[in-house]
Motif scaffolding. Structure first.
Motif, PDB file in Angstrom:
ATOM      1  N   THR A 196      -4.749 -18.862 -25.251  1.00 56.00           N
ATOM      2  CA  THR A 196      -4.870 -18.878 -23.893  1.00 56.00           C
ATOM      3  C   THR A 196      -5.618 -20.345 -23.485  1.00 56.00           C
ATOM      4  N   ALA A 197      -6.888 -20.394 -24.255  1.00 58.75           N
ATOM      5  CA  ALA A 197      -7.596 -21.325 -23.901  1.00 58.75           C
ATOM      6  C   ALA A 197      -6.997 -22.856 -24.209  1.00 58.75           C
ATOM      7  N   ILE A 198      -6.434 -22.843 -25.454  1.00 54.72           N
ATOM      8  CA  ILE A 198      -5.670 -24.175 -25.916  1.00 54.72           C
ATOM      9  C   ILE A 198      -4.391 -24.368 -24.958  1.00 54.72           C
ATOM     10  N   GLN A 199      -3.925 -23.254 -24.480  1.00 56.80           N
ATOM     11  CA  GLN A 199      -2.854 -23.624 -23.773  1.00 56.80           C
ATOM     12  C   GLN A 199      -3.176 -24.193 -22.364  1.00 56.80           C
ATOM     13  N   MET A 200      -4.289 -23.831 -21.750  1.00 59.46           N
ATOM     14  CA  MET A 200      -4.852 -24.364 -20.544  1.00 59.46           C
ATOM     15  C   MET A 200      -5.285 -25.569 -20.665  1.00 59.46           C
ATOM     16  N   ALA A 201      -6.019 -25.744 -21.919  1.00 60.83           N
ATOM     17  CA  ALA A 201      -6.699 -27.077 -21.871  1.00 60.83           C
ATOM     18  C   ALA A 201      -5.729 -28.419 -22.241  1.00 60.83           C
ATOM     19  N   TYR A 202      -4.640 -28.229 -22.589  1.00 64.24           N
ATOM     20  CA  TYR A 202      -3.500 -29.207 -22.584  1.00 64.24           C
ATOM     21  C   TYR A 202      -2.572 -28.982 -21.458  1.00 64.24           C
ATOM     22  N   ALA A 203      -2.940 -28.371 -20.291  1.00 68.42           N
ATOM     23  CA  ALA A 203      -2.158 -28.374 -19.095  1.00 68.42           C
ATOM     24  C   ALA A 203      -2.393 -29.398 -18.146  1.00 68.42           C
ATOM     25  N   ASN A 204      -1.641 -29.699 -17.252  1.00 67.10           N
ATOM     26  CA  ASN A 204      -1.832 -30.711 -16.176  1.00 67.10           C
ATOM     27  C   ASN A 204      -2.513 -29.682 -14.758  1.00 67.10           C
ATOM     28  N   LYS A 205      -1.813 -28.621 -14.587  1.00 69.61           N
ATOM     29  CA  LYS A 205      -2.096 -27.909 -13.525  1.00 69.61           C
ATOM     30  C   LYS A 205      -2.240 -26.217 -13.975  1.00 69.61           C
TER      31      LYS A 205
ATOM     32  N   GLN B 284     -14.879  -7.060 -11.360  1.00 72.40           N
ATOM     33  CA  GLN B 284     -15.797  -8.331 -11.100  1.00 72.40           C
ATOM     34  C   GLN B 284     -15.833  -9.432 -11.778  1.00 72.40           C
ATOM     35  N   ALA B 285     -14.493 -10.074 -11.884  1.00 73.11           N
ATOM     36  CA  ALA B 285     -14.574 -11.122 -12.730  1.00 73.11           C
ATOM     37  C   ALA B 285     -14.635 -12.428 -12.054  1.00 73.11           C
ATOM     38  N   GLN B 286     -14.739 -12.444 -10.925  1.00 75.33           N
ATOM     39  CA  GLN B 286     -14.575 -13.607  -9.831  1.00 75.33           C
ATOM     40  C   GLN B 286     -15.496 -14.656 -10.362  1.00 75.33           C
ATOM     41  N   HIS B 287     -16.715 -14.497 -10.753  1.00 74.34           N
ATOM     42  CA  HIS B 287     -17.890 -15.529 -11.226  1.00 74.34           C
ATOM     43  C   HIS B 287     -17.472 -16.264 -12.445  1.00 74.34           C
ATOM     44  N   VAL B 288     -17.050 -15.571 -13.441  1.00 73.36           N
ATOM     45  CA  VAL B 288     -16.578 -15.993 -14.804  1.00 73.36           C
ATOM     46  C   VAL B 288     -15.325 -16.738 -14.783  1.00 73.36           C
ATOM     47  N   VAL B 289     -14.514 -16.088 -13.777  1.00 76.69           N
ATOM     48  CA  VAL B 289     -13.165 -17.092 -13.493  1.00 76.69           C
ATOM     49  C   VAL B 289     -13.473 -18.510 -12.924  1.00 76.69           C
ATOM     50  N   ARG B 290     -14.545 -18.446 -11.842  1.00 79.50           N
ATOM     51  CA  ARG B 290     -15.040 -19.635 -11.374  1.00 79.50           C
ATOM     52  C   ARG B 290     -15.659 -20.597 -12.598  1.00 79.50           C
ATOM     53  N   GLU B 291     -16.391 -20.037 -13.419  1.00 83.68           N
ATOM     54  CA  GLU B 291     -16.821 -20.896 -14.629  1.00 83.68           C
ATOM     55  C   GLU B 291     -15.617 -21.493 -15.462  1.00 83.68           C
ATOM     56  N   MET B 292     -14.712 -20.660 -15.483  1.00 82.67           N
ATOM     57  CA  MET B 292     -13.711 -21.102 -16.421  1.00 82.67           C
ATOM     58  C   MET B 292     -12.960 -22.098 -15.661  1.00 82.67           C
ATOM     59  N   ALA B 293     -12.628 -22.094 -14.277  1.00 82.53           N
ATOM     60  CA  ALA B 293     -12.054 -23.090 -13.340  1.00 82.53           C
ATOM     61  C   ALA B 293     -12.962 -24.446 -13.855  1.00 82.53           C
ATOM     62  N   LYS B 294     -14.220 -24.458 -13.431  1.00 82.05           N
ATOM     63  CA  LYS B 294     -15.083 -25.652 -13.487  1.00 82.05           C
ATOM     64  C   LYS B 294     -14.730 -26.325 -14.882  1.00 82.05           C
ATOM     65  N   LEU B 295     -14.696 -25.500 -16.372  1.00 75.21           N
ATOM     66  CA  LEU B 295     -14.396 -26.231 -17.381  1.00 75.21           C
ATOM     67  C   LEU B 295     -13.208 -26.567 -17.152  1.00 75.21           C
ATOM     68  N   LEU B 296     -12.001 -26.465 -16.804  1.00 73.81           N
ATOM     69  CA  LEU B 296     -10.955 -26.930 -16.639  1.00 73.81           C
ATOM     70  C   LEU B 296     -10.775 -28.120 -15.989  1.00 73.81           C
ATOM     71  N   GLU B 297     -11.452 -28.313 -14.842  1.00 77.69           N
ATOM     72  CA  GLU B 297     -11.830 -29.326 -14.027  1.00 77.69           C
ATOM     73  C   GLU B 297     -12.396 -30.530 -14.730  1.00 77.69           C
ATOM     74  N   ALA B 298     -13.448 -29.901 -15.358  1.00 75.20           N
ATOM     75  CA  ALA B 298     -13.990 -30.976 -16.217  1.00 75.20           C
ATOM     76  C   ALA B 298     -13.316 -31.802 -17.127  1.00 75.20           C
ATOM     77  N   LYS B 299     -12.133 -31.324 -17.666  1.00 76.16           N
ATOM     78  CA  LYS B 299     -11.127 -31.885 -18.332  1.00 76.16           C
ATOM     79  C   LYS B 299      -9.955 -32.537 -17.786  1.00 76.16           C
ATOM     80  N   GLY B 300     -10.270 -32.540 -16.541  1.00 77.35           N
ATOM     81  CA  GLY B 300      -9.467 -33.298 -15.782  1.00 77.35           C
ATOM     82  C   GLY B 300      -8.067 -32.441 -15.208  1.00 77.35           C
ATOM     83  N   ILE B 301      -8.284 -31.041 -15.405  1.00 72.17           N
ATOM     84  CA  ILE B 301      -6.977 -30.231 -14.916  1.00 72.17           C
ATOM     85  C   ILE B 301      -7.033 -29.733 -13.771  1.00 72.17           C
TER      86      ILE B 301
END
Length: 461
Positions: free
Chosen positions: A295-304, A317-334
């Protein structure tokens, strides 16, 4: 003193309305709540200053009990249990109005020397308040799983029974309004209205429960406004009408979001039926599983990437870790966005509140009508616990109980990853066709743990 009290009421009403305006967005919602709370405090003070007010010991005792029960409950309740609390507290309001109507009946000897409008308004408040109290308690029981979330009906007798108890309540009210003063008449009215609240809500399934809570909230407001008219209390009239009007608008919007009419929901909605674990012909259909690493690889190579949150995210109660995941994706330009269905979760705005709590930028939250056109350009749709609101059967299967309900069209994405504990159904109690789509992969497990593993994998890439 009369003028001073009137000025206090005007100030409190202005604060009610200004506070309500603040609830239009997560950034101003907390401030709006505080402003409205101050307004209510001023209204209470104005009421206590009313000439003829007495029984100060009982008033102080009531306030103390309310504080002791209310404050700890509000502080300790989990976000996932907020709908139950809303239903319970709303029911208490309706019950209070019904009891006030009963007291008014007793103190005026059956409205013997009161104008007709006082009797009519008070009796209306008694019926609606009792319906709201008992109906809200049933809604609380269903949401808390003290009562089965499945529709509990009397079959063909359901509607005749509903009509019968409604007619009984109206008959009691008419007899009282035309001069009946026997207390058994008022007790009969309250009992008939209470039975009506129970038998109307029991047949409604879990999928419709958010709409029911909103509807009962509106009814409580209307009953309070009617009681305010009977008691000549401006605070009750204005606050009740604000609650009744806003609750009615919200109920209508939610019903439209589900492509259902309010009468159809009240008549017995879908939801909570038997889970269907296989196709209509009885065949067992395979699903494709995936891992956090893939899943991580698939999202890391996505544009959106579009995240679709649901009740499963709230439970974990996963909202905080979801936000952390989104920040990592955004840092990769996604590009990351969040697709919000109007009835995702168990109450309106459930997902918005959770994501705002995790500091998700408000502009990334996309309503259904806005995001649906973007799924075709989405590389990965990550569905976290959302079920019925993503089910393609709502568009493709005329025999489905949710057919016609607007959904988030995640199946239009290039790929879909669904995070769930199991293959269990949602509130509607039916299988989700999305799980068997060739583009869908299932990542089984607790949402918080699964997203946490994805985060660790993204960090390692």
């Amino acid at each position: 003193m009369t003028t001073f009290i009137a000025v206090l009421y005007i100030i409190s009403f202005a604060l009610f309305i200004y506070g309500l305006m603040g609830l239009t967005g997560p950034r101003t919602a907390v401030r709006g709540n505080w402003i409205a709370a101050v307004g209510m405090g001023i209204a209470v003070i104005a009421t206590l200053l009313t000439p003829g007010m007495s029984n100060w010991l009982l008033i102080a005792l009531g306030v103390a009990i309310g504080v002791v029960v209310g404050v700890p409950s509000a502080r300790k309740v989990k976000m996932t249990a907020m709908p139950q609390m809303v239903a319970l507290f709303n029911g208490v309001g309706g019950g209070a109005v019904a009891l006030i109507a009963w007291v008014e009946f007793r103190t005026t000897e059956g409205y013997a020397h009161e104008p007709a409008y006082v009797a009519i308004a008070s009796l209306f408040a008694a019926i609606v308040g009792s319906v709201s109290f008992w109906g809200s308690n049933i809604a609380f029981g269903k949401l808390q799983e003290l009562i089965s979330g499945r529709p509990i009906t009397l079959g063909k007798l359901q509607q005749p029974v509903n009509a019968l108890v409604l007619i009984a309540a109206i008959v009691f009210a008419v007899v009282i309004a035309t001069g009946g003063s026997a207390e058994l008449l008022m007790i009969g009215l309250l009992v008939a209205a209470g039975i009506l609240g129970v038998v109307v809500v029991l047949p409604i399934g879990g999928a419709d429960m958010p709409v029911v809570i909103s509807l009962l909230n509106a009814l409580t407001g209307l009953s309070a406004a009617a009681m305010g008219l009977a008691l000549d209390n401006t605070a009750l009239i204005v606050a009740g009408m604000i609650v009744g009007a806003s609750g009615s608008i919200l109920t209508n919007l939610m019903a439209k979001a589900m492509n259902r009419s309010i009468p159809a929901i009240v008549a017995g909605g879908f939801g909570g039926g038997t889970t269907v674990a296989s196709g209509g012909s009885g065949e067992v259909r395979p699903v494709r599983s995936t891992s956090a690493s893939d899943t991580a690889i698939q999202m890391a190579y996505a544009n959106k990437v579009v995240v679709v949150p649901g009740y499963g995210m709230a439970v974990a109660q996963a909202q905080h870790v979801v936000r952390e995941m989104a920040k990592l994706l955004e840092a990769k330009g996604i590009t990351v966005a969040y697709a919000i269905h109007p009835v995702a979760g168990r109450m309106p705005g459930h997902m918005n509140v959770l994501l705002a709590e995790a500091d998700v930028p408000y502009e990334q939250l996309k309503e259904m009508d806005e995001i649906n056109s973007e799924f075709a350009q989405t590389d990965v749709a990550l569905v976290i616990g959302a079920n019925d609101v993503t089910n393609p059967a709502a568009e493709t299967d005329p025999g489905s109980p949710i057919y016609g309900m607007p959904i988030l069209k995640v199946n239009h994405s290039r790929s879909v990853i669904v995070l769930k504990r199991s293959m269990s159904s949602g509130f509607a109690g039916i299988d989700n066709e999305l799980f068997y789509d060739a583009k869908t992969s299932m990542l089984f497990g607790d949402a918080k743990s699964s997203v946490g593993e994805i985060v660790e994998e993204l960090k390692a890439l």
